[in-house]
Design a protein around this motif. Sequence first.
Motif, PDB file in Angstrom:
ATOM      1  N   VAL A 156     -12.181 -28.554 -10.854  1.00 12.52           N
ATOM      2  CA  VAL A 156     -13.017 -28.034  -9.773  1.00 12.52           C
ATOM      3  C   VAL A 156     -12.725 -28.778  -8.477  1.00 12.52           C
ATOM      4  CG1 VAL A 156     -15.398 -27.781  -8.982  1.00 12.52           C
ATOM      5  CG2 VAL A 156     -14.830 -27.417 -11.400  1.00 12.52           C
ATOM      6  N   GLN A 157     -12.666 -30.098  -8.557  1.00 14.91           N
ATOM      7  CA  GLN A 157     -12.441 -31.042  -7.450  1.00 14.91           C
ATOM      8  C   GLN A 157     -13.635 -31.159  -6.507  1.00 14.91           C
ATOM      9  OE1 GLN A 157     -10.319 -32.323  -8.859  1.00 14.91           O
ATOM     10  NE2 GLN A 157      -8.756 -30.920  -9.555  1.00 14.91           N
ATOM     11  N   ALA A 158     -14.129 -30.024  -5.997  1.00 12.77           N
ATOM     12  CA  ALA A 158     -15.322 -30.097  -5.152  1.00 12.77           C
ATOM     13  C   ALA A 158     -15.964 -28.723  -5.106  1.00 12.77           C
ATOM     14  CB  ALA A 158     -14.937 -30.542  -3.742  1.00 12.77           C
ATOM     15  N   PHE A 159     -17.282 -28.709  -4.999  1.00 11.77           N
ATOM     16  CA  PHE A 159     -17.963 -27.417  -4.833  1.00 11.77           C
ATOM     17  C   PHE A 159     -18.192 -27.180  -3.360  1.00 11.77           C
ATOM     18  CE2 PHE A 159     -18.988 -28.221  -9.298  1.00 11.77           C
ATOM     19  CZ  PHE A 159     -18.737 -26.974  -9.864  1.00 11.77           C
TER      20      PHE A 159
ATOM     21  N   TYR B 176     -12.633 -38.603  -9.760  1.00 12.99           N
ATOM     22  CA  TYR B 176     -11.523 -39.412  -9.259  1.00 12.99           C
ATOM     23  C   TYR B 176     -11.652 -39.705  -7.780  1.00 12.99           C
ATOM     24  CZ  TYR B 176      -9.475 -37.799 -13.612  1.00 12.99           C
ATOM     25  OH  TYR B 176      -9.254 -37.534 -14.923  1.00 12.99           O
ATOM     26  N   ALA B 177     -11.357 -40.955  -7.416  1.00 12.60           N
ATOM     27  CA  ALA B 177     -11.227 -41.274  -6.002  1.00 12.60           C
ATOM     28  C   ALA B 177      -9.881 -40.728  -5.556  1.00 12.60           C
ATOM     29  CB  ALA B 177     -11.258 -42.780  -5.801  1.00 12.60           C
ATOM     30  N   LEU B 178      -9.855 -40.125  -4.385  1.00 12.89           N
ATOM     31  CA  LEU B 178      -8.581 -39.626  -3.860  1.00 12.89           C
ATOM     32  C   LEU B 178      -7.623 -40.816  -3.711  1.00 12.89           C
ATOM     33  CD1 LEU B 178      -6.818 -37.394  -2.501  1.00 12.89           C
ATOM     34  CD2 LEU B 178      -7.742 -38.214  -0.336  1.00 12.89           C
ATOM     35  N   THR B 179      -6.429 -40.662  -4.261  1.00 10.19           N
ATOM     36  CA  THR B 179      -5.418 -41.711  -4.132  1.00 10.19           C
ATOM     37  C   THR B 179      -4.242 -41.105  -3.379  1.00 10.19           C
ATOM     38  OG1 THR B 179      -6.114 -42.501  -6.304  1.00 10.19           O
ATOM     39  CG2 THR B 179      -4.062 -43.394  -5.434  1.00 10.19           C
ATOM     40  N   LEU B 180      -3.781 -41.807  -2.367  1.00  8.97           N
ATOM     41  CA  LEU B 180      -2.646 -41.277  -1.608  1.00  8.97           C
ATOM     42  C   LEU B 180      -1.360 -41.684  -2.320  1.00  8.97           C
ATOM     43  CD1 LEU B 180      -3.918 -42.137   1.971  1.00  8.97           C
ATOM     44  CD2 LEU B 180      -3.946 -39.908   0.825  1.00  8.97           C
TER      45      LEU B 180
ATOM     46  N   ALA C 157     -15.832 -20.061 -19.738  1.00  6.83           N
ATOM     47  CA  ALA C 157     -15.565 -20.953 -20.875  1.00  6.83           C
ATOM     48  C   ALA C 157     -16.720 -20.900 -21.866  1.00  6.83           C
ATOM     49  CB  ALA C 157     -15.356 -22.368 -20.374  1.00  6.83           C
ATOM     50  N   ARG C 158     -17.943 -20.905 -21.307  1.00  3.75           N
ATOM     51  CA  ARG C 158     -19.123 -20.840 -22.189  1.00  3.75           C
ATOM     52  C   ARG C 158     -19.124 -19.540 -22.973  1.00  3.75           C
ATOM     53  NH1 ARG C 158     -20.224 -26.000 -22.438  1.00  3.75           N
ATOM     54  NH2 ARG C 158     -21.374 -26.881 -20.685  1.00  3.75           N
ATOM     55  N   THR C 159     -18.859 -18.431 -22.249  1.00  5.02           N
ATOM     56  CA  THR C 159     -18.853 -17.117 -22.889  1.00  5.02           C
ATOM     57  C   THR C 159     -17.812 -17.083 -24.015  1.00  5.02           C
ATOM     58  OG1 THR C 159     -19.338 -16.227 -20.720  1.00  5.02           O
ATOM     59  CG2 THR C 159     -18.722 -14.620 -22.413  1.00  5.02           C
ATOM     60  N   ALA C 160     -16.664 -17.748 -23.771  1.00  2.00           N
ATOM     61  CA  ALA C 160     -15.588 -17.739 -24.768  1.00  2.00           C
ATOM     62  C   ALA C 160     -15.909 -18.646 -25.954  1.00  2.00           C
ATOM     63  CB  ALA C 160     -14.281 -18.187 -24.114  1.00  2.00           C
ATOM     64  N   GLY C 161     -17.020 -19.406 -25.827  1.00  2.00           N
ATOM     65  CA  GLY C 161     -17.428 -20.212 -26.968  1.00  2.00           C
ATOM     66  C   GLY C 161     -17.080 -21.679 -26.887  1.00  2.00           C
ATOM     67  N   PHE C 162     -16.664 -22.153 -25.693  1.00  2.00           N
ATOM     68  CA  PHE C 162     -16.375 -23.587 -25.558  1.00  2.00           C
ATOM     69  C   PHE C 162     -17.677 -24.363 -25.377  1.00  2.00           C
ATOM     70  CE2 PHE C 162     -12.151 -21.963 -24.574  1.00  2.00           C
ATOM     71  CZ  PHE C 162     -11.336 -22.887 -25.216  1.00  2.00           C
ATOM     72  N   ASP C 163     -17.938 -25.303 -26.289  1.00  2.00           N
ATOM     73  CA  ASP C 163     -19.151 -26.107 -26.136  1.00  2.00           C
ATOM     74  C   ASP C 163     -18.816 -27.540 -25.733  1.00  2.00           C
ATOM     75  OD1 ASP C 163     -18.018 -27.091 -28.403  1.00  2.00           O
ATOM     76  OD2 ASP C 163     -19.691 -26.586 -29.739  1.00  2.00           O
ATOM     77  N   ASN C 164     -17.561 -27.750 -25.344  1.00  2.00           N
ATOM     78  CA  ASN C 164     -17.148 -29.065 -24.878  1.00  2.00           C
ATOM     79  C   ASN C 164     -16.280 -28.868 -23.635  1.00  2.00           C
ATOM     80  OD1 ASN C 164     -16.456 -31.690 -24.528  1.00  2.00           O
ATOM     81  ND2 ASN C 164     -15.460 -31.963 -26.541  1.00  2.00           N
ATOM     82  N   VAL C 165     -16.946 -28.887 -22.490  1.00  2.00           N
ATOM     83  CA  VAL C 165     -16.237 -28.569 -21.237  1.00  2.00           C
ATOM     84  C   VAL C 165     -16.386 -29.734 -20.266  1.00  2.00           C
ATOM     85  CG1 VAL C 165     -16.089 -26.979 -19.276  1.00  2.00           C
ATOM     86  CG2 VAL C 165     -16.626 -26.098 -21.559  1.00  2.00           C
ATOM     87  N   SER C 166     -15.284 -30.037 -19.635  1.00  2.62           N
ATOM     88  CA  SER C 166     -15.277 -31.109 -18.639  1.00  2.62           C
ATOM     89  C   SER C 166     -14.967 -30.531 -17.271  1.00  2.62           C
ATOM     90  CB  SER C 166     -14.211 -32.136 -19.016  1.00  2.62           C
ATOM     91  OG  SER C 166     -14.130 -33.132 -18.014  1.00  2.62           O
ATOM     92  N   LEU C 167     -15.547 -31.125 -16.256  1.00  4.01           N
ATOM     93  CA  LEU C 167     -15.209 -30.730 -14.884  1.00  4.01           C
ATOM     94  C   LEU C 167     -14.520 -31.917 -14.206  1.00  4.01           C
ATOM     95  CD1 LEU C 167     -18.528 -28.999 -13.731  1.00  4.01           C
ATOM     96  CD2 LEU C 167     -16.505 -27.945 -14.777  1.00  4.01           C
ATOM     97  N   ASP C 168     -13.447 -31.638 -13.457  1.00  2.91           N
ATOM     98  CA  ASP C 168     -12.792 -32.666 -12.648  1.00  2.91           C
ATOM     99  C   ASP C 168     -13.347 -32.596 -11.236  1.00  2.91           C
ATOM    100  OD1 ASP C 168     -11.163 -33.379 -14.690  1.00  2.91           O
ATOM    101  OD2 ASP C 168      -9.279 -32.780 -13.731  1.00  2.91           O
ATOM    102  N   LEU C 169     -13.784 -33.749 -10.719  1.00  2.00           N
ATOM    103  CA  LEU C 169     -14.280 -33.778  -9.337  1.00  2.00           C
ATOM    104  C   LEU C 169     -13.560 -34.902  -8.590  1.00  2.00           C
ATOM    105  CD1 LEU C 169     -18.129 -33.470  -9.930  1.00  2.00           C
ATOM    106  CD2 LEU C 169     -16.568 -31.671  -9.133  1.00  2.00           C
ATOM    107  N   MET C 170     -13.513 -34.776  -7.274  1.00  2.00           N
ATOM    108  CA  MET C 170     -12.895 -35.828  -6.482  1.00  2.00           C
ATOM    109  C   MET C 170     -13.840 -36.313  -5.393  1.00  2.00           C
ATOM    110  SD  MET C 170      -9.065 -34.319  -6.026  1.00  2.00           S
ATOM    111  CE  MET C 170      -8.228 -35.790  -5.522  1.00  2.00           C
ATOM    112  N   PHE C 171     -13.662 -37.572  -5.018  1.00  2.00           N
ATOM    113  CA  PHE C 171     -14.422 -38.076  -3.862  1.00  2.00           C
ATOM    114  C   PHE C 171     -13.490 -38.873  -2.956  1.00  2.00           C
ATOM    115  CE2 PHE C 171     -15.085 -42.637  -4.735  1.00  2.00           C
ATOM    116  CZ  PHE C 171     -14.729 -42.715  -6.075  1.00  2.00           C
ATOM    117  N   GLY C 172     -14.013 -39.172  -1.783  1.00  2.00           N
ATOM    118  CA  GLY C 172     -13.169 -39.848  -0.796  1.00  2.00           C
ATOM    119  C   GLY C 172     -12.188 -38.884  -0.156  1.00  2.00           C
TER     120      GLY C 172
END
Lengths: 611, 384
Positions: B128-131, B197-201, B155-170
């Motif tokens: 996702v990185q950011a909303f 994750y912190a943004l890394t250049l 993902a939920r509809t497809a039956g995944f009950d273990n979902v992770s979101l990737d987000l970033m800051f900075g």
Amino acid sequence: MLYYCPGSHGFIMNQDHIRNFCIIAHVDHGKSTLADRLLEATNTIARRDMQAQLLDTMDLERERGITIKMTAVRLNYTALDGQEYQFNLIDTPGHVDFTYEVSRSLAACEGALLVVDAAQGVEAQTLANVNLAYQNNLELIPVINKIDLPAAEPERVRDEIENVLTLDASHAIFASAKAGIGISEILEAVVHYIPPPRGSTTKPLRALVFDSKFDQYMGVVCYVRVVDGEIRPGQKIRFMATGKEFDVIEVGTFAPQRRIGDCIATGEVGYVAASIKTIGDANVGDTITSAGNIATDALIGYRKAKPMVFCGLYPMDGADYPNLREALSKLQLNDAAITFEPETSAALGFGFRCGFLGLLHMDVVQERLEREFNLSLIATSPSVVFHVHKTDGTMEEVDNPADMPSPTLIAYTEEPYVDATVLLPSMYYGTVMELARDRRGEFVKVEYPAPERVMLFFRIPLSEILMDFFDQLKSRTKGYASFDYELGKYQESKLVKIDVMMNGDPVDALSFITHRDKAYPRAKLFVEKLKEVVPRQQYEVRIQAAIGGKIIAAESVKAFRKNVIAKCYGGDITRKRKLLEKQKEGKKRMKQVGSIEIPQEAFLSVLKIAE
Amino acid sequence: MLISYWPPAQAIYIHIPFCAKHCAYCDFNTYVETPNSPAVNKTVNAICADIARSNPPPGVPIRSVFFGGGTPTFLTAEQITCILECLRATFPIAPDAEISSEANPGSSDAEKFAAMRSAGFNRLSIGVQAFDDELLLNLDRFHSAGEAEAALNAARTAGFDNVSLDLMFGLPGQSLALLEASIDKALALQPEHISLYALTLEPGTRFERMHTGGKLKLPDEDTELAMYETCIERMQAAGLQQYEVSNFAREGNQCRHNLVYWNNEQYYAFGPGAVSCLDGLRCRRERSPGAYNQKISNADSVIVETDEPDSSESLGETMMLGLRLREGITCERIMQRHGIDPLQYFAPQLEKFQREGLLVIDGSRLRLTHQGLLLANSVLSEFL
């Protein structure tokens, strides 16, 4: 006419056909290039074998474009009159730190080529060298070099030589060493204007040591100019200043490769090897005589090299202390001017107090230690030798701020002054005067040797010159001023010691001694500089400067608050490990003082605190 | 005596080196391609052939499989499941194995997720990185915040009950308030796991070039720190415990595959640019899909770089990775892997970091404090 050298297997040159000379020039005026051309033109070395600027043998010299250790090269020249001449070209170091060495190599000559850049003209250093040449009664041949440059003004420069140097320049040669112009005229001029050596073949041996260096296989090799008599292998020689005696193993010349010979005869220049183990036994300026037939008087001019600038050298890694000692001992074999003795710093641990001829010499030595001996070093702030007269009537020489006696014990203090000469375009007169005044210079006189040119004489503390004076002078005059100095006398001066503390703990290696009137602004600037160079660390670092416990300036370096690698997965474990290892390496290049990491440059930033 | 003992590999990483577009911050081995193009098909086949060439020891079940990229969901459902089938044909994959895939909101739909779920995938990690659409645009992401939410619902509809979101800051232009909004939005969707994750250049990225040119306005260090700490608090409050520097999960939903890395264990890897760790060697495969495919079809080795950490480097890695985990690392484990007692071996470092409040020794467990985690580079480098 050739005659036989007794005890040797060959003929040597008639004394009348010998010419001993050197080239004197300001840095960058083309001395080394000219030397190379002379070697080529006399077929001493073929062009294809020529490494640019052959006479400068150390890497460092080549990189910095300066000549630190001189060498002598023999050239055989067939003149236009059909006669064979033996030229001995003696190279001279081109920096004020090495004035004494220059004077000894000039003493080995009868004449000199005075090289002046056709665009730059005469510089302060040229003047200083010409004065040295006069003192040694040398015949000077002005060579106006780089006449092929678009900015060249050879006629103007010739006038300048006449006016500034008060030298007859009517026979000046217009040349371009780079383009090979004027080379044959120079060779002929050497024959005609430079007198042959005048010495006695029958008197007891007297030879001037004008350079010496340490060779791993031969021991100390002395470069000598034989004034009277001759030197042969097998002969027992005595150094008149030290009284040490040695058996000559080998004599010869450099052309420029070493050529073993049978004898160095009267008037000639060559090298002598006599299994001499330390360079302190064969000092530059000493006179060699025959142990079996001792000369009554030594040649004049010997003086032991005296270090003027001191600093502490500490290994970054304490375990390298024995290696540093060994490296210094090895360098000293080759450079008698370096002195060192153990010292301890509360902040830096075990190290050595080292003495140098000047800042350049210090830089060169430090760089050689790091490069040739693979040492990582911290150099503390350089200091001159102060004279501290105490209330009990005694005097202490203080070359380390840490040794400064307590103010209550001090009656008065003195510091070394130099007699400085600055030659500059007249438009910069004001700004240079201002700089000299800011640095506590005392005006002596001003001369107007040529149109638009001013020669300024002043006395100034040596310690002020250490502080970035050259750079300041250059930037204020857009590079047009040239500067030289001679050591003068000690003068009374109100000195104070400034201590630096980090997070409350004194860092002795950062202390410095300065004039009382400059103490506040310099302490302030120093802590500001330190703030720039001390990296942010885990904790805030408070930097304070104090005189006798009273804080006079303070700054702080904020702590860093977050440093963590966000991602570390399977594909980059190796890379991340190496990244962290590199960070750790970077820390190793800093000196841990208590819990604070101080980078190398912090210790030298004290040189940058004079406006 | 210092040794390094490696337990047998029980994890597999598959690298899918394709994306529809290149993001400004990304330095992963990825190439912009057209879905289902011949080049992509060839690479899928080459990955399958690469897998088939392995000869795993019998009786060691695989406990985790991870499809990363690039963008694994750039592939069609058939292509992804084909690779998973290949794995099953070569490796004994445990019935309860964690089988994860990264997914990009822009290239995911309910149908693809359903196909993946029925092929055996049981975990998704959605980038996702950011909303926030404007921030996403800055990152060159090609999906919107709405699509990210839709992907999670799919993902939920497809039956995944273990979902992770990737987000970033900075991120450039990101304020603390914007980040908080993103976090709240993410938490409202109730994922089992979040990677933050912190943004890394990274060198060679567009962001790095912009930064060098002074054209990237990043939050200052204090703001970045506040962002990190705020996120940690919000996530803990929402029941997602921080278990690694950048990872948060509900109890039981820690990413089993990534724990393999942080425990410094071995893993197989397939696909262009993928790094495996087997027999104590880290091997990188040919990065360029073309060269990779060619070498596979010539039956040549695809390994282009090998790193063999010696025992001391290996111990350093165990420390560097293990201390990233909030639970830290036990002395027993270090003894078992490296034959030394860290309390003695690292005594000066441990003493210093304890004194500085960066590390605690909790029974036989070495663990960074919160402060130690913030300054992890300073701490971890001292164990190398």
